[in-house]
Design a protein around this motif. Structure first.
Motif, PDB file in Angstrom:
ATOM      1  N   MET A   1       0.857  -1.195   0.000  1.00  0.00           N
ATOM      2  CA  MET A   1       0.000   0.000   0.000  1.00  0.00           C
ATOM      3  C   MET A   1       0.885   1.234   0.000  1.00  0.00           C
ATOM      4  N   GLY A   2       0.351   2.304  -0.528  1.00  0.00           N
ATOM      5  CA  GLY A   2       1.176   3.492  -0.590  1.00  0.00           C
ATOM      6  C   GLY A   2       0.390   4.769  -0.779  1.00  0.00           C
ATOM      7  N   TRP A   3       1.115   5.845  -0.707  1.00  0.00           N
ATOM      8  CA  TRP A   3       0.559   7.186  -0.922  1.00  0.00           C
ATOM      9  C   TRP A   3       1.260   7.836  -2.105  1.00  0.00           C
ATOM     10  N   PHE A   4       0.460   8.439  -2.959  1.00  0.00           N
ATOM     11  CA  PHE A   4       0.946   9.182  -4.119  1.00  0.00           C
ATOM     12  C   PHE A   4       0.274  10.541  -4.124  1.00  0.00           C
ATOM     13  N   ARG A   5       0.815  11.466  -4.894  1.00  0.00           N
ATOM     14  CA  ARG A   5       0.187  12.774  -4.968  1.00  0.00           C
ATOM     15  C   ARG A   5       0.288  13.337  -6.374  1.00  0.00           C
TER      16      ARG A   5
ATOM     17  N   ARG B   1       4.507   0.983   1.614  1.00  0.00           N
ATOM     18  CA  ARG B   1       4.766   0.066   2.717  1.00  0.00           C
ATOM     19  C   ARG B   1       4.281  -1.317   2.319  1.00  0.00           C
ATOM     20  N   ASP B   2       5.116  -2.344   2.536  1.00  0.00           N
ATOM     21  CA  ASP B   2       4.651  -3.694   2.221  1.00  0.00           C
ATOM     22  C   ASP B   2       4.156  -4.401   3.477  1.00  0.00           C
ATOM     23  N   PHE B   3       3.652  -5.609   3.297  1.00  0.00           N
ATOM     24  CA  PHE B   3       3.019  -6.320   4.406  1.00  0.00           C
ATOM     25  C   PHE B   3       4.019  -6.733   5.476  1.00  0.00           C
ATOM     26  N   ARG B   4       5.331  -6.691   5.155  1.00  0.00           N
ATOM     27  CA  ARG B   4       6.349  -7.009   6.157  1.00  0.00           C
ATOM     28  C   ARG B   4       6.702  -5.775   6.992  1.00  0.00           C
ATOM     29  N   GLY B   5       6.221  -4.625   6.568  1.00  0.00           N
ATOM     30  CA  GLY B   5       6.543  -3.394   7.266  1.00  0.00           C
ATOM     31  C   GLY B   5       7.680  -2.610   6.640  1.00  0.00           C
ATOM     32  N   ASN B   6       8.199  -3.104   5.527  1.00  0.00           N
ATOM     33  CA  ASN B   6       9.252  -2.364   4.838  1.00  0.00           C
ATOM     34  C   ASN B   6       8.666  -1.112   4.195  1.00  0.00           C
TER      35      ASN B   6
ATOM     36  N   TYR C   1      -3.350  10.464  -3.010  1.00  0.00           N
ATOM     37  CA  TYR C   1      -4.081   9.245  -3.321  1.00  0.00           C
ATOM     38  C   TYR C   1      -3.480   8.058  -2.584  1.00  0.00           C
ATOM     39  N   CYS C   2      -4.344   7.190  -2.145  1.00  0.00           N
ATOM     40  CA  CYS C   2      -3.946   5.925  -1.545  1.00  0.00           C
ATOM     41  C   CYS C   2      -4.025   4.851  -2.632  1.00  0.00           C
ATOM     42  N   ALA C   3      -3.102   3.894  -2.594  1.00  0.00           N
ATOM     43  CA  ALA C   3      -3.084   2.818  -3.578  1.00  0.00           C
ATOM     44  C   ALA C   3      -2.820   1.489  -2.889  1.00  0.00           C
ATOM     45  N   ALA C   4      -3.318   0.413  -3.496  1.00  0.00           N
ATOM     46  CA  ALA C   4      -3.148  -0.918  -2.905  1.00  0.00           C
ATOM     47  C   ALA C   4      -2.912  -1.954  -3.989  1.00  0.00           C
ATOM     48  N   LEU C   5      -2.019  -2.878  -3.694  1.00  0.00           N
ATOM     49  CA  LEU C   5      -1.748  -4.022  -4.562  1.00  0.00           C
ATOM     50  C   LEU C   5      -2.003  -5.282  -3.755  1.00  0.00           C
ATOM     51  N   VAL C   6      -2.814  -6.172  -4.292  1.00  0.00           N
ATOM     52  CA  VAL C   6      -3.222  -7.338  -3.533  1.00  0.00           C
ATOM     53  C   VAL C   6      -2.253  -8.505  -3.691  1.00  0.00           C
ATOM     54  N   GLY C   7      -1.804  -8.759  -4.896  1.00  0.00           N
ATOM     55  CA  GLY C   7      -1.138 -10.018  -5.208  1.00  0.00           C
ATOM     56  C   GLY C   7       0.282 -10.197  -4.722  1.00  0.00           C
ATOM     57  N   ARG C   8       1.011  -9.103  -4.526  1.00  0.00           N
ATOM     58  CA  ARG C   8       2.403  -9.260  -4.139  1.00  0.00           C
ATOM     59  C   ARG C   8       2.905  -8.004  -3.451  1.00  0.00           C
ATOM     60  N   ASP C   9       4.177  -8.036  -3.066  1.00  0.00           N
ATOM     61  CA  ASP C   9       4.716  -6.883  -2.348  1.00  0.00           C
ATOM     62  C   ASP C   9       5.052  -5.756  -3.317  1.00  0.00           C
ATOM     63  N   CYS C  10       5.683  -4.732  -2.784  1.00  0.00           N
ATOM     64  CA  CYS C  10       5.983  -3.527  -3.564  1.00  0.00           C
ATOM     65  C   CYS C  10       7.220  -3.780  -4.429  1.00  0.00           C
ATOM     66  N   TRP C  11       7.086  -4.711  -5.333  1.00  0.00           N
ATOM     67  CA  TRP C  11       8.256  -5.269  -6.000  1.00  0.00           C
ATOM     68  C   TRP C  11       8.970  -4.292  -6.924  1.00  0.00           C
ATOM     69  N   ARG C  12       8.281  -3.251  -7.377  1.00  0.00           N
ATOM     70  CA  ARG C  12       8.922  -2.271  -8.243  1.00  0.00           C
ATOM     71  C   ARG C  12       8.933  -0.885  -7.601  1.00  0.00           C
ATOM     72  N   GLY C  13       8.842  -0.873  -6.288  1.00  0.00           N
ATOM     73  CA  GLY C  13       8.865   0.418  -5.616  1.00  0.00           C
ATOM     74  C   GLY C  13       7.729   1.303  -6.077  1.00  0.00           C
ATOM     75  N   PHE C  14       8.013   2.560  -6.328  1.00  0.00           N
ATOM     76  CA  PHE C  14       6.974   3.485  -6.746  1.00  0.00           C
ATOM     77  C   PHE C  14       6.437   3.162  -8.129  1.00  0.00           C
ATOM     78  N   TYR C  15       7.127   2.308  -8.883  1.00  0.00           N
ATOM     79  CA  TYR C  15       6.677   1.942 -10.220  1.00  0.00           C
ATOM     80  C   TYR C  15       5.857   0.654 -10.209  1.00  0.00           C
TER      81      TYR C  15
END
Length: 127
Positions: free
Chosen positions: A34-38, A54-59, A97-111
């Motif tokens: 999940m993350g924040w963008f503007r 932020r990913d589900f591990r807290g990174n 804006y708030c954003a969420a990805l369900v299937g995996r972690d933040c594997w490409r960072g902001f991209y």
């Protein structure tokens, strides 16, 4: 109900603070990233700028202009994502804006490609 609902925006003076919240529901409740963008109105072609993720591990990852001032956190029980913003500057004025990805972690960072986006909440910082 929309998968992501932001709140907490408003108008503050330079140096002030705001805390944004993003409540996730439905499938978005199981997001691993999940993350924040503007986005600023004056640069529609620039697209949305990553602020913090932020990913589900807290990174966590922060944009350079957010480091030391903004903190991303999550209440896992309620699945609410927060963005604490301190020492706000006029250049922080934007729709957040708030954003969420369900299937995996933040594997490409902001991209990272995000599945869900909120409707946005306006933050205005006056000098």
């Amino acid at each position: 109900q929309a998968p992501l609902v932001e709140s907490g925006g408003g108008s503050v003076q330079t140096g002030g603070s705001l805390r944004l919240s993003c409540a996730a529901s439905g499938t978005a409740f199981s997001a691993k990233c999940m993350g924040w963008f503007r986005q600023t109105p004056g640069n529609p072609g620039k697209g949305r700028e990553g602020v913090a993720i932020r990913d589900f591990r807290g990174n966590t990852t922060y944009a350079e202009n957010a480091k030391g001032r903004f903190t991303i956190s999550q209440d896992n029980a309620k699945n609410i994502l927060y963005l604490q913003m301190n020492s706000l500057k006029p250049e922080d004025t934007a729709t957040y804006y708030c954003a969420a990805l369900v299937g995996r972690d933040c594997w490409r960072g902001f991209y990272t490609y995000f599945d869900y986006w909120g409707q946005g909440t306006q933050v205005t910082v006056s000098s």
